[in-house]
Design a protein around this motif. Structure first.
Motif, PDB file in Angstrom:
ATOM      1  N   GLU A  72      71.858  38.574  15.232  1.00 16.24           N
ATOM      2  CA  GLU A  72      70.706  39.469  15.078  1.00 16.24           C
ATOM      3  C   GLU A  72      69.415  38.725  15.421  1.00 16.24           C
ATOM      4  OE1 GLU A  72      70.187  42.684  14.236  1.00 16.24           O
ATOM      5  OE2 GLU A  72      72.327  43.129  14.334  1.00 16.24           O
ATOM      6  N   TYR A  73      69.276  37.489  14.904  1.00 13.55           N
ATOM      7  CA  TYR A  73      68.094  36.688  15.185  1.00 13.55           C
ATOM      8  C   TYR A  73      67.979  36.358  16.672  1.00 13.55           C
ATOM      9  CZ  TYR A  73      66.472  35.853  10.421  1.00 13.55           C
ATOM     10  OH  TYR A  73      65.951  36.002   9.161  1.00 13.55           O
ATOM     11  N   GLN A  74      69.122  36.017  17.287  1.00  7.90           N
ATOM     12  CA  GLN A  74      69.101  35.641  18.694  1.00  7.90           C
ATOM     13  C   GLN A  74      68.751  36.821  19.590  1.00  7.90           C
ATOM     14  OE1 GLN A  74      72.964  33.974  19.330  1.00  7.90           O
ATOM     15  NE2 GLN A  74      72.538  32.096  18.177  1.00  7.90           N
ATOM     16  N   ASN A  75      69.157  38.025  19.188  1.00  6.53           N
ATOM     17  CA  ASN A  75      68.897  39.213  19.986  1.00  6.53           C
ATOM     18  C   ASN A  75      67.478  39.741  19.815  1.00  6.53           C
ATOM     19  OD1 ASN A  75      71.469  39.187  21.006  1.00  6.53           O
ATOM     20  ND2 ASN A  75      72.296  40.619  19.486  1.00  6.53           N
ATOM     21  N   GLU A  76      66.765  39.188  18.861  1.00  4.18           N
ATOM     22  CA  GLU A  76      65.396  39.645  18.616  1.00  4.18           C
ATOM     23  C   GLU A  76      64.469  39.095  19.694  1.00  4.18           C
ATOM     24  OE1 GLU A  76      62.457  41.722  17.209  1.00  4.18           O
ATOM     25  OE2 GLU A  76      64.436  41.776  16.288  1.00  4.18           O
ATOM     26  N   GLU A  77      64.123  39.932  20.670  1.00  5.47           N
ATOM     27  CA  GLU A  77      63.313  39.481  21.792  1.00  5.47           C
ATOM     28  C   GLU A  77      61.835  39.406  21.440  1.00  5.47           C
ATOM     29  OE1 GLU A  77      64.119  42.036  25.047  1.00  5.47           O
ATOM     30  OE2 GLU A  77      66.198  41.360  25.292  1.00  5.47           O
ATOM     31  N   ASP A  78      61.348  40.319  20.623  1.00 11.08           N
ATOM     32  CA  ASP A  78      59.926  40.383  20.311  1.00 11.08           C
ATOM     33  C   ASP A  78      59.696  39.928  18.883  1.00 11.08           C
ATOM     34  OD1 ASP A  78      57.270  40.864  20.105  1.00 11.08           O
ATOM     35  OD2 ASP A  78      57.387  43.029  20.406  1.00 11.08           O
ATOM     36  N   SER A  79      59.258  38.692  18.717  1.00 12.22           N
ATOM     37  CA  SER A  79      59.032  38.153  17.368  1.00 12.22           C
ATOM     38  C   SER A  79      57.769  38.699  16.728  1.00 12.22           C
ATOM     39  CB  SER A  79      58.952  36.628  17.435  1.00 12.22           C
ATOM     40  OG  SER A  79      57.839  36.220  18.217  1.00 12.22           O
ATOM     41  N   LEU A  80      56.997  39.494  17.486  1.00 13.08           N
ATOM     42  CA  LEU A  80      55.752  40.053  16.959  1.00 13.08           C
ATOM     43  C   LEU A  80      55.888  41.522  16.578  1.00 13.08           C
ATOM     44  CD1 LEU A  80      53.355  38.510  19.641  1.00 13.08           C
ATOM     45  CD2 LEU A  80      53.752  37.666  17.324  1.00 13.08           C
ATOM     46  N   TYR A  86      51.162  29.311  22.247  1.00  7.92           N
ATOM     47  CA  TYR A  86      50.969  30.762  22.176  1.00  7.92           C
ATOM     48  C   TYR A  86      51.091  31.353  23.571  1.00  7.92           C
ATOM     49  CZ  TYR A  86      49.043  29.965  17.505  1.00  7.92           C
ATOM     50  OH  TYR A  86      48.868  29.608  16.199  1.00  7.92           O
ATOM     51  N   ARG A  87      52.086  32.205  23.740  1.00  8.47           N
ATOM     52  CA  ARG A  87      52.286  32.836  25.044  1.00  8.47           C
ATOM     53  C   ARG A  87      52.540  34.332  24.904  1.00  8.47           C
ATOM     54  NH1 ARG A  87      54.478  27.800  25.322  1.00  8.47           N
ATOM     55  NH2 ARG A  87      53.866  26.489  27.101  1.00  8.47           N
ATOM     56  N   ALA A  88      53.507  34.707  24.071  1.00  6.08           N
ATOM     57  CA  ALA A  88      53.870  36.122  23.935  1.00  6.08           C
ATOM     58  C   ALA A  88      52.778  36.904  23.221  1.00  6.08           C
ATOM     59  CB  ALA A  88      55.179  36.245  23.157  1.00  6.08           C
ATOM     60  N   GLY A  89      52.588  38.145  23.656  1.00  7.04           N
ATOM     61  CA  GLY A  89      51.685  39.048  22.970  1.00  7.04           C
ATOM     62  C   GLY A  89      50.220  38.718  23.106  1.00  7.04           C
ATOM     63  N   LEU A  90      49.837  37.934  24.117  1.00 10.03           N
ATOM     64  CA  LEU A  90      48.467  37.462  24.256  1.00 10.03           C
ATOM     65  C   LEU A  90      47.985  37.635  25.685  1.00 10.03           C
ATOM     66  CD1 LEU A  90      46.000  35.870  23.104  1.00 10.03           C
ATOM     67  CD2 LEU A  90      47.243  33.766  23.644  1.00 10.03           C
ATOM     68  N   ALA A  91      46.798  38.236  25.842  1.00 11.52           N
ATOM     69  CA  ALA A  91      46.204  38.413  27.164  1.00 11.52           C
ATOM     70  C   ALA A  91      44.735  38.011  27.111  1.00 11.52           C
ATOM     71  CB  ALA A  91      46.343  39.864  27.627  1.00 11.52           C
ATOM     72  N   LEU A 107      49.709  44.971  10.677  1.00 10.55           N
ATOM     73  CA  LEU A 107      51.157  45.154  10.565  1.00 10.55           C
ATOM     74  C   LEU A 107      51.802  44.973  11.936  1.00 10.55           C
ATOM     75  CD1 LEU A 107      51.149  48.308   8.257  1.00 10.55           C
ATOM     76  CD2 LEU A 107      51.478  45.918   7.584  1.00 10.55           C
ATOM     77  N   PRO A 108      53.098  44.683  11.984  1.00  6.79           N
ATOM     78  CA  PRO A 108      53.782  44.593  13.272  1.00  6.79           C
ATOM     79  C   PRO A 108      53.553  45.857  14.098  1.00  6.79           C
ATOM     80  CG  PRO A 108      55.188  43.739  11.539  1.00  6.79           C
ATOM     81  CD  PRO A 108      53.999  44.337  10.860  1.00  6.79           C
ATOM     82  N   GLY A 109      53.258  45.680  15.368  1.00 11.22           N
ATOM     83  CA  GLY A 109      52.967  46.806  16.244  1.00 11.22           C
ATOM     84  C   GLY A 109      51.486  47.034  16.479  1.00 11.22           C
ATOM     85  N   THR A 110      50.631  46.314  15.760  1.00 10.66           N
ATOM     86  CA  THR A 110      49.190  46.480  15.895  1.00 10.66           C
ATOM     87  C   THR A 110      48.700  45.999  17.259  1.00 10.66           C
ATOM     88  OG1 THR A 110      48.819  46.223  13.514  1.00 10.66           O
ATOM     89  CG2 THR A 110      46.940  45.800  14.961  1.00 10.66           C
ATOM     90  N   GLN A 111      47.820  46.787  17.869  1.00 14.15           N
ATOM     91  CA  GLN A 111      47.182  46.425  19.130  1.00 14.15           C
ATOM     92  C   GLN A 111      45.730  46.025  18.830  1.00 14.15           C
ATOM     93  OE1 GLN A 111      49.350  46.606  21.975  1.00 14.15           O
ATOM     94  NE2 GLN A 111      50.689  46.949  20.205  1.00 14.15           N
ATOM     95  N   LEU A 112      45.409  44.752  19.034  1.00 12.91           N
ATOM     96  CA  LEU A 112      44.099  44.213  18.678  1.00 12.91           C
ATOM     97  C   LEU A 112      43.296  43.864  19.917  1.00 12.91           C
ATOM     98  CD1 LEU A 112      42.010  42.842  16.706  1.00 12.91           C
ATOM     99  CD2 LEU A 112      43.394  40.766  16.932  1.00 12.91           C
ATOM    100  N   LEU A 113      42.005  44.196  19.887  1.00 17.25           N
ATOM    101  CA  LEU A 113      41.051  43.720  20.879  1.00 17.25           C
ATOM    102  C   LEU A 113      40.068  42.800  20.176  1.00 17.25           C
ATOM    103  CD1 LEU A 113      39.667  43.710  23.665  1.00 17.25           C
ATOM    104  CD2 LEU A 113      38.356  45.729  22.919  1.00 17.25           C
TER     105      LEU A 113
END
Length: 324
Positions: free
Chosen positions: A154-162, A189-194, A105-111
């Motif tokens: 609303e869509y434009q202000n959405e900074e975190d699509s994840l 792929y850039r956001a939310g990825l390390a 679900l949105p907000g999940t932290q995965l390793l």
């Protein structure tokens, strides 16, 4: 086959008993055990504890780490092509099934451990982004009085699509990570990825940090299937392992063995120029514990509600469990 936890305990007790006996000798005390027999037994235990398998070859634990590293450094650039050739593209379906089983679900932290080329990470990002977009659309539909201009805003202000989701890819091999980073850049792929260079047996993360731990086709290369997955997961966190399993159907098993030992190394030589690495990969699959043995290992590591889901006639399986 004993679970790794019990093996580690036995090894520890053996070393402790050895130290105790040496202490008795220093104090001038003697054991009722024959000295030579006791020493031989303890040396044998220590030798077994220090040895493991590299395919069908017995090597020291230290030596295995270096050998496995060399294998994946050698095959990194052709890894994705070989996966398609070896599985006839079915590995993509297996990885999709892992994500459906995960249902993040949105907000999940995965390793994602041993996930250097990013296949699981990219699928995770696609999945949670899709979930977040659906949630966003439902919220907008609930606000019937919004104008088109307000909806667009609303869509434009959405900074975190994840929706706050993040995935960390951890792999011990820098060449595999290099391939994954190149794929991420090419596919946007850039956001939310390390990306983190790290050992599965000594993960460089704090306790109770992640919601989900995944490892796909990598756990058989780890010498000790220990507590690290349990340690880094939050209470109630999930462990998901995608791995080859033992095929129970005799006909399919014979065909699979023929393909594995006769065809896959040849493909490795023709496509990647590396027969030995792919021979090891096949042999490591055959050394992997049975479904029930692996289930016991996961439970011994501290997980409960452990399940085993067979895929493709038992050739591949998903093992999962929850942190206590």
């Amino acid at each position: 086959m004993a679970a790794p936890g019990s093996c580690a305990l036995w090894s520890y007790c053996g070393r402790g008993w050895s130290r105790a006996m040496r202490g008795c000798q220093l104090l001038g005390l003697r054991s009722s055990w024959p000295g030579d027999l006791l020493s031989a037994r303890l040396l044998s235990q220590e030798k077994r504890a220090a040895e493991t398998h590299f395919g069908f070859e017995t090597v020291s634990e230290e030596e295995k780490g270096g050998k496995v590293y060399q294998v994946f450094e050698s095959v990194a650039k052709k890894y994705d092509v070989m996966n398609d050739m070896m599985s006839l593209g079915i590995h993509r379906v297996w990885k999709d099934l892992l994500l459906w089983k995960m249902h993040p679900l949105p907000g999940t932290q995965l390793l994602d451990v041993a996930g250097g080329t990013g296949d699981i990470a990219f699928r995770f990002l696609n999945y949670v982004q899709s979930q977040h977009q659906r949630k966003q659309k439902r919220q907008l539909r609930a606000q019937q009085n919004l104008s088109w201009e307000e909806i667009a805003k609303e869509y434009q202000n959405e900074e975190d699509s994840l929706g706050g989701s993040r995935v960390v890819v951890c792999d011990i091999n820098k060449e595999m990570l290099k391939v994954g980073k190149q794929k991420a850049l090419a596919q946007g792929y850039r956001a939310g990825l390390a990306w983190v260079l790290g050992d599965a047996e000594e993960l460089p993360f704090d306790d109770d940090k992640f919601d989900i731990y995944t490892i796909a086709f990598g756990i058989r290369n780890v010498t000790h299937i220990d507590q690290e997955a349990h340690r880094v997961l939050k209470p109630g966190g999930r462990f998901l392992c995608l791995e080859f399993s033992q095929v129970n159907n005799p006909l399919i098993s014979r065909l699979y063995d023929l393909y594995s030992f006769q065809v896959i190394p040849v493909l490795g030589e023709v496509i990647a120029g590396d027969w030995k690495s792919y021979q090891y990969l096949v042999e490591s699959i055959r050394r992997f514990p049975s479904q029930e043995e692996f289930k016991d290992m996961i439970e011994d590591a501290g997980f409960h509600k452990v399940t085993y889901e067979s895929l493709t006639s038992g050739i591949v399986a998903i093992h999962s469990g929850f942190k206590l």
